[in-house]
Design a protein around this motif. Sequence first.
Motif, short mmCIF file in Angstrom:
data_model
loop_
_atom_site.label_atom_id
_atom_site.label_comp_id
_atom_site.label_asym_id
_atom_site.label_seq_id
_atom_site.Cartn_x
_atom_site.Cartn_y
_atom_site.Cartn_z
N THR A 186 1.59 6.76 11.90
CA THR A 186 1.90 6.41 10.25
C THR A 186 2.58 7.66 9.70
O THR A 186 3.31 7.34 8.40
CB THR A 186 0.46 6.45 9.61
OG1 THR A 186 -0.54 5.69 10.09
CG2 THR A 186 0.37 6.10 8.06
N ASP A 199 -0.52 4.63 -0.62
CA ASP A 199 -1.35 3.97 0.48
C ASP A 199 -1.20 4.85 1.90
O ASP A 199 -1.99 5.07 2.81
CB ASP A 199 -1.19 2.54 0.72
CG ASP A 199 -1.94 1.57 -0.65
OD1 ASP A 199 -2.75 2.24 -1.01
OD2 ASP A 199 -1.56 0.57 -0.66
N ASP A 240 -2.53 8.12 1.56
CA ASP A 240 -4.06 8.05 1.78
C ASP A 240 -4.42 7.74 3.25
O ASP A 240 -5.41 7.95 3.76
CB ASP A 240 -4.72 7.02 0.79
CG ASP A 240 -4.73 7.08 -0.51
OD1 ASP A 240 -4.79 8.26 -0.77
OD2 ASP A 240 -4.70 6.28 -1.39
N THR A 241 -3.41 6.85 3.74
CA THR A 241 -3.79 6.65 5.12
C THR A 241 -3.68 7.77 6.38
O THR A 241 -4.36 8.11 7.28
CB THR A 241 -2.94 5.41 5.98
OG1 THR A 241 -3.06 4.24 5.03
CG2 THR A 241 -3.04 5.11 7.34
N HIS A 260 -6.55 10.04 5.34
CA HIS A 260 -7.70 9.56 6.45
C HIS A 260 -7.58 9.95 7.89
O HIS A 260 -8.62 10.46 8.44
CB HIS A 260 -7.76 8.10 6.35
CG HIS A 260 -8.87 7.16 7.21
ND1 HIS A 260 -9.85 7.14 7.09
CD2 HIS A 260 -8.53 6.52 8.55
CE1 HIS A 260 -10.62 6.63 8.36
NE2 HIS A 260 -9.55 6.49 9.19
N GLU A 317 -10.26 -1.06 11.03
CA GLU A 317 -10.32 -0.28 10.00
C GLU A 317 -8.68 0.05 9.64
O GLU A 317 -8.28 0.05 8.44
CB GLU A 317 -11.05 0.88 9.93
CG GLU A 317 -12.63 0.84 9.75
CD GLU A 317 -13.22 1.93 9.90
OE1 GLU A 317 -12.76 2.99 10.11
OE2 GLU A 317 -14.68 1.83 9.99
N ASN A 318 -7.90 0.40 10.71
CA ASN A 318 -6.55 0.77 10.62
C ASN A 318 -5.75 -0.50 10.26
O ASN A 318 -4.93 -0.41 9.30
CB ASN A 318 -6.28 1.32 11.98
CG ASN A 318 -6.85 2.36 12.43
OD1 ASN A 318 -7.28 3.22 11.63
ND2 ASN A 318 -6.55 2.84 13.86
N ASP A 366 -6.81 -2.67 8.14
CA ASP A 366 -7.20 -3.00 6.97
C ASP A 366 -6.45 -2.04 6.04
O ASP A 366 -5.79 -2.62 4.88
CB ASP A 366 -8.68 -2.94 6.57
CG ASP A 366 -9.58 -4.06 7.29
OD1 ASP A 366 -8.95 -5.08 7.38
OD2 ASP A 366 -10.63 -3.89 7.29
N ARG A 367 -6.19 -0.95 6.31
CA ARG A 367 -5.37 0.00 5.55
C ARG A 367 -4.07 -0.53 5.67
O ARG A 367 -3.29 -0.15 4.56
CB ARG A 367 -5.80 1.55 6.05
CG ARG A 367 -6.89 2.12 5.84
CD ARG A 367 -7.18 3.59 6.26
NE ARG A 367 -8.56 4.12 6.09
CZ ARG A 367 -9.38 3.97 6.51
NH1 ARG A 367 -9.35 3.38 7.71
NH2 ARG A 367 -10.57 4.39 6.21
N LYS A 403 -3.05 -3.08 5.82
CA LYS A 403 -2.73 -4.46 5.11
C LYS A 403 -2.12 -4.26 3.54
O LYS A 403 -1.18 -4.62 3.33
CB LYS A 403 -3.98 -5.13 5.01
CG LYS A 403 -4.02 -6.36 4.04
CD LYS A 403 -5.30 -6.94 3.79
CE LYS A 403 -5.59 -7.81 2.72
NZ LYS A 403 -6.84 -8.38 2.51
N HIS A 404 -2.57 -3.23 2.99
CA HIS A 404 -2.17 -2.90 1.68
C HIS A 404 -0.59 -2.42 1.53
O HIS A 404 0.13 -2.74 0.91
CB HIS A 404 -3.30 -1.93 0.94
CG HIS A 404 -4.62 -2.38 0.91
ND1 HIS A 404 -4.66 -3.54 -0.02
CD2 HIS A 404 -5.78 -2.19 1.47
CE1 HIS A 404 -6.13 -3.83 0.23
NE2 HIS A 404 -6.77 -2.88 0.97
N TRP A 418 2.70 -2.09 11.48
CA TRP A 418 1.76 -3.23 11.47
C TRP A 418 1.72 -4.18 12.54
O TRP A 418 0.48 -4.42 13.08
CB TRP A 418 2.09 -4.23 10.07
CG TRP A 418 1.45 -5.25 10.06
CD1 TRP A 418 1.91 -6.64 10.37
CD2 TRP A 418 0.01 -5.66 9.64
NE1 TRP A 418 0.93 -7.70 10.20
CE2 TRP A 418 -0.28 -7.14 9.58
CE3 TRP A 418 -0.82 -4.73 9.03
CZ2 TRP A 418 -1.58 -7.54 9.42
CZ3 TRP A 418 -2.15 -5.17 8.65
CH2 TRP A 418 -2.43 -6.58 9.00
#
Length: 893
Positions: free
Chosen positions: A199, A225, A228-229, A232, A452-453, A455-456, A458-459, A488
Motif C-alpha cells: 500500500t 483512504d 487510513d489503510t 491500519h 478485510e484488506n 474491503d479497505r 474497495k473504497h 487491488w
Amino acid sequence: MFTATTKQVISPIADIVSQLIVRNAEAEQNNSAMEDISEYATVVVAQIQNFSNVVMDIISSQGSDEKLKIEMNDGNLIVQKAAEDMLSSAKHLKEDPCSKEGRRLLVDATKGILDGVTALLNSYDDYNVRKIVLLCEDLITYYEKCRDNTDTAKIIDAIKIASRYSVKLASLSTQRIAEFLSENLKKELQDAIDLLTKTSTLLISSCKAYIQNPQKEATINGFHDVCDTLIHATNEIKRIVQINEVDDTSVVKMGEISSIINAMENDERDMIKCIEKKDIQGFNTAQADYDKKSKDFIKEASDIVDKIEDENEKNKLQDLIESVRTSTNSVDVMGSKCILQKFDDQRANADLKNQIKYNTACAKYINGELNRQLMSSMAKTCDDISNKEDETTSFGNAYMKATSGQGQLQKEDIDRLSHSIDKLNDDYKTMNNKVSSEHDAMINENIEKKKENVDRMKHILLNALQATSENPDEPNLKKNLDNVASVWTDQVQGLKKSLIVEPGLFTTQELLNNTMGTFARCMKKLETEGDNLSDEEVEKLNKEALAAAKQFIEVAKYEMNNTEDEAYRMELLKEINEVEKILPILSQPYHASNKTDLLGAVRKLGDILGSLNGIMKLKLPQNNSILEPPTPPVIEEKPIIISQNVIPQSQTVQCNVTMAHTPAPVQATIIEPEPEPEPEEDDQPEIEPLPQEEASQFPIKAAGRELKLEAAQWYGSKNDIITKVNIVAQKMEELSLIHSKLTTNPIAKKEMIQKALEITQVTNSLLKDCKELAELCTDKRLKMQLLNTVERLNTLSQQLRVVTAVKASNPRDLDTDNQLFSCATNLTETMKRLLRDSEAASVRCNFKTTGLAALSIIKFKKNLKKSRAATAALKKQSTDTAKSTSVGVALQQ
C-alpha cells in the motif's frame, strides 16, 4: 515471553538447575548428607558469567535506551548474586554436607538464576519490541499528518519521512519474525508487513492525484483512504509484535448444515442399531432426534438455495430439498409400522433402513451441491472484480469506462462493481458458517484478514475510478488508478487463492469435485441442448466452462507444486500441458459458425480433465462428498403382518420418492442387515471428562483428561503415536497430583521435576516418530503443517521443564502456577493438533519407498464408538469454560 532466543539460552541452564534442585530434595527427604556440587556450581557460574558479559556489552552499546540499561543492570545484579550464592553453597556443603546454610543458599541460588536470566532475556526482548512500537507510533503520526493536512508542503514533507520510516519498520519487523515461536504469529506479522509495503506504493500516486485536484471529493477520499489503510497496517504490526503468548492450537470449525448432517448420520447409525436389536424405545428416541435435525436441515438449506442466481440449479435443489421432506415423512410412517411389528419383519426392516440411508445420503448430496454452487459463485466473482481487461466483467467495465472519456462511467457501473464485491463477502460467510465441512478455524482467520484488506481497497478503488472518470485526460489520475488497480488485483487474487485454490476451507478433493462438476454441467448442456440455445447462451456456457477448466488447472498446479512424489508430479505436468494446449481455443471470441469446433474442443478438454482428475483421486485422501443424487429406494407394496393379523393394503406405505431435474443417478443397492464388525481391540472403559468443579480446581489434570478424550477417537493398539499421547496424558494427571502436594511435601519438588522430565522424554520420542512420518509424507503442505506442530510441541515441552524448575525452586509462587497451567493447556491443545496433523500426513505417506519398516504400522483408524463418546463427553463438559476459569480459581484457592 518465550522467544527463540529465550528457548536457546535458558533451556540448558534450567536443565542443570533442575538437577541441583533434585539433589537437594533427595537430601532433605532422607535427611542425609548433600553430595559435592562443586562441579555443577562451576559449570553454572561459567555459563552465567558468559551471559553476563553479553549483557554488559548490550548495556554499554549506544543503541540501548535508559529503560533497558536500568532493567538489565538490575537483572544482572540478581544473576551475579545468584552466582555468588551458588559458589558459597558449594563451599559450605563441601565443608559440611548437612549444612543448613549451604542448602538455603542453594535454594536462593537456583531461584535467583532462573529469575535473573529470565528477567534479562525479557528486558532485551521488550527493548526490541519497544523500538518497533515507537517507530510504529511515529509512522502513524506522519500518516495522520498526510491525511489531516491541507498544506501541500507539509504533506510532501510528511510523505518523505513516512516513506523512510516505513522501509525501516518493514526491516525491523521482518527481523522480529524470527523470534516468534508461533507459526501463526509469523504469518500474521508477515501479512501485515506485506500490506504496509504494497500500500505504501499508493501513497505518492494518490497524493499527486489529490494535489492536482484538491477540490474533487473522489481524490480527497482516495488519498485519505490510502492513509487510513497504512495506519491500519502499521497498527497491526504494532499489535502483533506486542503479543506475549499466542494460542497456536487448531480449532476445528464446521458449517451449521454440515454439523446437522453429521448429527443425522449419528442418529441414523443409532436407529439402525436399534432396529437390529429390536429396541423400540431407543429407536423412538433416535428417530425423534433424526426427525428434528432433518427439519432443521430443510430450513437452513432452503434459505441458502434462495440466494442461488442460476434458476435451473435453484429449481433442482428446491426439488431435492422437497424430496428430503417427503422422505423424512416416509421414515416416520415406516418406522411406526415396523414398531407395530416389533421389528420382526426383516423385509420391512430392510426397507426402513434403506429409506433412512437414502434420506441422509440425499441431504449430503444437497450439501455438496450447495458447496459446489457457492464455490463456483465465489470463483466467478473473484474473476469478475479483478479482471480489468475484459469489459464484460464488472471491474473491466468500470475501468474501461473510467479511462475512455468523461461521463462514460455511471453510478450503476460503480454500484454493479460494489455489489459484486459485497456478494463475494456474503457467499464466503454462507460457505463458512453454513455449508463447509470440517476445517481448521485458523484458515478462517487468514481469509478474514485478506477479506478485510479487500474491503479497505474497495473504497480506494471506487474513488480512483470516479476521479479518473471525471478527468480522464489527467495523467496523474490515470497513473494512480493503474497503481490502485494493480494492488487491488493482487489483493483479490490472494483472497481467491486462499478461498478456492489452496486446501483449507475446502479440501483438495472438494476443489476438484466442484470445478469438475461445473465444467461437466456446462459441457452436458452444450451437447444435449446446443442446437436449441441462442448464441448468447452458448457463449455464456463456453465462458463458464472455460473458467471452471482454468480453476481446475489452478488446483492441479497447486497439487503438482505441493507434492514431492516425482513420478506423480510428472504425470500431472503431462496432463496439465495437454489441457493448456486446448484452453486457447475456448478463449477465442465466440462465433456462431464455429459452434461445432467449440463443442469438439470442449469434449476433448473434458476427456483430459477427467484423466487428470482420475490421477489425483488415486493420491488424495478419500472424500465423502456425493457427486450424484442417490436413487430413491423402491419399496415393495405388500401387507405388513403383525402376529396372525393382516393390516389392510390401504395402510401400506409407498416410499418411492422421485426427484426432478437430476442427472443420471448412481444405482443404489438394497441394504440388508449386516452383522456388527468385530472390534479391532479390546474395549477399554469409556473416558469421562472431569466434573466442572474438579476441572477448575485441577487445570493440569483437566488438560491431561482432555488429551485422553482426543486420543480415544483412534484405535491405539497398532499406533505408537496414539500410545505415547496417552502416556503423556496420564503423566500430566500424575503431575497435577504432585503439584497439589508441593507446599506440604519436600520430596514433591524432586517428583515434579522428574515427572516433567518424563513427559519431555516421551514427548521427544513422540516427536521423533512424527518427524519420520513427516519425512515420508509426499505432500509439502501437510509435511510443513506437521513439522510446525512438532516444533511447537518441542518448545512447549522445554517450556514445561523450565516452568516446573522455577516452581520447584519456589513452591509458593502463585505467578508460576499461572504459567504452569497455561503451559499444560497449550501442551494439550498442541498434542491434539499433532494427532490431526499426523493422521493427515499419514494418508500421503509412501511407506513402500523407505526402509523405515517400524513406521509402516502407524495407521490412523477412527474408533467410531469412542469417537462419538468422546465428542459427546466434550460437549457435556465444555473445555473452553474450564480453560477460562481454571487458572483464576486455582490461584484464588
